[in-house]
Design a protein around this motif. Structure first.
Motif, mmCIF file in Angstrom:
data_model
loop_
_atom_site.group_PDB
_atom_site.id
_atom_site.type_symbol
_atom_site.label_atom_id
_atom_site.label_comp_id
_atom_site.label_asym_id
_atom_site.label_seq_id
_atom_site.Cartn_x
_atom_site.Cartn_y
_atom_site.Cartn_z
ATOM 1 N N ILE A 116 0.845 -1.192 0.000
ATOM 2 C CA ILE A 116 0.000 0.000 0.000
ATOM 3 C C ILE A 116 0.879 1.240 0.000
ATOM 4 C CG2 ILE A 116 -0.155 0.014 2.537
ATOM 5 C CD1 ILE A 116 -3.077 1.006 2.229
ATOM 6 N N TYR A 117 0.331 2.338 -0.567
ATOM 7 C CA TYR A 117 1.047 3.595 -0.683
ATOM 8 C C TYR A 117 0.141 4.727 -0.209
ATOM 9 C CZ TYR A 117 1.953 7.791 -3.596
ATOM 10 O OH TYR A 117 2.108 9.076 -4.057
ATOM 11 N N PHE A 118 0.675 5.586 0.645
ATOM 12 C CA PHE A 118 -0.029 6.755 1.142
ATOM 13 C C PHE A 118 0.630 8.020 0.590
ATOM 14 C CE2 PHE A 118 -2.875 5.227 4.445
ATOM 15 C CZ PHE A 118 -2.355 3.981 4.753
ATOM 16 N N GLN A 119 -0.196 8.950 0.152
ATOM 17 C CA GLN A 119 0.259 10.302 -0.120
ATOM 18 C C GLN A 119 -0.493 11.179 0.883
ATOM 19 O OE1 GLN A 119 2.751 11.451 -2.088
ATOM 20 N NE2 GLN A 119 2.294 13.415 -1.136
ATOM 21 N N GLY A 120 0.235 11.705 1.866
ATOM 22 C CA GLY A 120 -0.432 12.399 2.950
ATOM 23 C C GLY A 120 -1.206 11.420 3.808
ATOM 24 N N THR A 121 -2.458 11.730 4.092
ATOM 25 C CA THR A 121 -3.271 10.878 4.957
ATOM 26 C C THR A 121 -4.022 9.803 4.204
ATOM 27 O OG1 THR A 121 -5.146 12.386 4.768
ATOM 28 C CG2 THR A 121 -3.623 12.777 6.601
ATOM 29 N N GLY A 122 -4.147 9.949 2.896
ATOM 30 C CA GLY A 122 -4.975 9.026 2.132
ATOM 31 C C GLY A 122 -4.194 7.914 1.466
ATOM 32 N N ALA A 123 -4.831 6.753 1.374
ATOM 33 C CA ALA A 123 -4.220 5.629 0.668
ATOM 34 C C ALA A 123 -4.415 5.836 -0.826
ATOM 35 C CB ALA A 123 -4.855 4.321 1.119
ATOM 36 N N ALA A 124 -3.327 6.165 -1.518
ATOM 37 C CA ALA A 124 -3.410 6.430 -2.948
ATOM 38 C C ALA A 124 -3.484 5.148 -3.773
ATOM 39 C CB ALA A 124 -2.211 7.261 -3.392
ATOM 40 N N ASP A 125 -2.947 4.065 -3.225
ATOM 41 C CA ASP A 125 -2.934 2.787 -3.949
ATOM 42 C C ASP A 125 -2.835 1.677 -2.914
ATOM 43 O OD1 ASP A 125 -2.490 0.524 -5.506
ATOM 44 O OD2 ASP A 125 -0.850 1.407 -6.661
ATOM 45 N N ASP A 126 -3.892 0.889 -2.780
ATOM 46 C CA ASP A 126 -3.859 -0.247 -1.846
ATOM 47 C C ASP A 126 -3.993 -1.565 -2.591
ATOM 48 O OD1 ASP A 126 -7.311 -0.118 -0.564
ATOM 49 O OD2 ASP A 126 -6.485 -0.277 -2.581
ATOM 50 N N SER A 127 -3.587 -1.561 -3.858
ATOM 51 C CA SER A 127 -3.798 -2.734 -4.710
ATOM 52 C C SER A 127 -2.979 -3.947 -4.297
ATOM 53 C CB SER A 127 -3.470 -2.380 -6.165
ATOM 54 O OG SER A 127 -2.109 -2.004 -6.286
ATOM 55 N N GLY A 128 -1.948 -3.753 -3.469
ATOM 56 C CA GLY A 128 -1.112 -4.871 -3.066
ATOM 57 C C GLY A 128 -1.571 -5.578 -1.794
ATOM 58 N N LEU A 129 -2.547 -5.038 -1.092
ATOM 59 C CA LEU A 129 -3.035 -5.718 0.114
ATOM 60 C C LEU A 129 -3.630 -7.058 -0.287
ATOM 61 C CD1 LEU A 129 -4.705 -2.771 2.058
ATOM 62 C CD2 LEU A 129 -2.445 -3.782 2.413
ATOM 63 N N PRO A 130 -3.203 -8.152 0.336
ATOM 64 C CA PRO A 130 -3.607 -9.488 -0.140
ATOM 65 C C PRO A 130 -5.076 -9.831 0.099
ATOM 66 C CG PRO A 130 -2.195 -9.660 1.797
ATOM 67 C CD PRO A 130 -2.194 -8.236 1.428
ATOM 68 N N ASN A 131 -5.669 -9.312 1.136
ATOM 69 C CA ASN A 131 -7.077 -9.593 1.422
ATOM 70 C C ASN A 131 -7.571 -8.607 2.477
ATOM 71 O OD1 ASN A 131 -6.363 -10.753 4.104
ATOM 72 N ND2 ASN A 131 -5.425 -12.354 2.831
ATOM 73 N N ASP A 132 -8.840 -8.751 2.859
ATOM 74 C CA ASP A 132 -9.422 -7.747 3.764
ATOM 75 C C ASP A 132 -9.007 -7.917 5.220
ATOM 76 O OD1 ASP A 132 -12.803 -9.197 3.818
ATOM 77 O OD2 ASP A 132 -10.860 -9.966 4.462
ATOM 78 N N ARG A 133 -8.118 -8.861 5.498
ATOM 79 C CA ARG A 133 -7.578 -8.936 6.862
ATOM 80 C C ARG A 133 -6.490 -7.870 7.089
ATOM 81 N NH1 ARG A 133 -4.603 -12.640 8.054
ATOM 82 N NH2 ARG A 133 -4.139 -13.554 6.001
ATOM 83 N N PHE A 134 -6.005 -7.322 5.992
ATOM 84 C CA PHE A 134 -4.942 -6.330 6.058
ATOM 85 C C PHE A 134 -5.534 -4.932 5.877
ATOM 86 C CE2 PHE A 134 -0.910 -8.724 5.743
ATOM 87 C CZ PHE A 134 -1.426 -9.999 5.566
ATOM 88 N N PHE A 135 -5.089 -3.996 6.735
ATOM 89 C CA PHE A 135 -5.564 -2.627 6.652
ATOM 90 C C PHE A 135 -4.455 -1.715 7.149
ATOM 91 C CE2 PHE A 135 -8.853 0.321 6.006
ATOM 92 C CZ PHE A 135 -8.837 1.266 7.024
ATOM 93 N N ALA A 136 -4.353 -0.515 6.596
ATOM 94 C CA ALA A 136 -3.339 0.427 7.050
ATOM 95 C C ALA A 136 -3.941 1.810 7.150
ATOM 96 C CB ALA A 136 -2.140 0.439 6.106
ATOM 97 N N VAL A 137 -3.424 2.579 8.101
ATOM 98 C CA VAL A 137 -3.896 3.946 8.307
ATOM 99 C C VAL A 137 -2.713 4.877 8.465
ATOM 100 C CG1 VAL A 137 -6.087 3.234 9.321
ATOM 101 C CG2 VAL A 137 -4.103 3.613 10.808
ATOM 102 N N ARG A 138 -2.987 6.152 8.210
ATOM 103 C CA ARG A 138 -1.978 7.196 8.404
ATOM 104 C C ARG A 138 -2.748 8.481 8.742
ATOM 105 N NH1 ARG A 138 2.255 9.842 4.052
ATOM 106 N NH2 ARG A 138 3.913 10.325 5.546
#
Lengths: 114, 108
Positions: free
Chosen positions: A47-69
């Protein structure tokens, strides 16, 4: 100045438990990335964040994974209901802006799910 | 998406020898980086080199963007050069795509 820091450096957890991995980017870097590296392989984008938002989360393998900033600096990668296959090195990187793409990596968190 | 291939997969050198590591990528890139992964797993930046040639001490790198390859040169190798060397390319969207790495072992 200080580089990218990650905590904890090692985490051992039991299958089914919830874990949080923390990344503190280089001060002033607005872009933040998470990668995962399995043994004997190259890192893979999560996953990639630009500032506070996730600009690209296409690599998260499934919905068990989540990231915040939430404040545009520190990021937390959260894994629910961990599985043994989640065992890997989790790497965080930051870059100055999306227009200055050189990425700098932290020391990683080695996650072991037993 | 972009694909990145590194060669050779393994390399054993005698201390003092020179070596060349190669990275081929399948499309034009905005970013090309070389890293050395230390025994504790940290990726150390060696070069940011989407095109051209750079040198840093005994290491140098060249990227020929039009032919979609990059080379990392290590001269007068030392045992401390041992480890895994990764090439990573960014096609768009800022995510790096890594090759499988080259495992270098320098023997004294």
């Amino acid at each position: 100045g200080a580089g990218v820091s990650q905590t904890p450096s090692n985490k051992v957890t039991e299958k089914g438990k919830y874990v949080e991995l923390r990344c503190d980017p280089i001060s002033g870097h607005t872009a933040l990335y998470w990668y995962r590296q399995s043994l004997g392989q190259g890192p893979e984008f999560l996953i990639y964040f630009q500032g506070t938002g996730a600009a690209d989360d296409s690599g998260l393998p499934n919905d068990r994974f989540f990231a915040v900033r939430p404040e545009g600096s520190v990021s937390t990668l959260k894994i629910q209901r961990t599985e043994r296959g989640d065992s890997a090195m989790y790497l965080c990187a930051s870059s100055l802006t999306s227009g200055s793409p050189e990425q700098y990596f932290g020391p990683g968190t080695r996650l072991t799910v037993t | 998406g972009i694909q990145v291939e590194q060669s050779p997969p393994d390399l054993i050198l005698q201390e003092g020898a020179n070596s060349t590591l190669r990275c081929n990528f399948s499309d034009s890139v905005n970013n090309l980086q070389w890293f050395h992964q230390n025994p504790w797993g940290q990726l150390i930046n060696l070069f940011y080199i989407p095109s051209g040639t750079k040198q840093n001490g005994r290491l140098s790198a060249t990227t020929v963007a039009t032919e979609r390859y990059s080379l990392l040169y290590i001269s007068s190798s030392q045992t401390t050069d041992s480890g895994v060397y990764f090439c990573a390319a960014e096609e768009y969207g800022n995510k790096l795509v890594f090759g499988a790495g080259t495992i270098l072992r320098v023997k004294s």
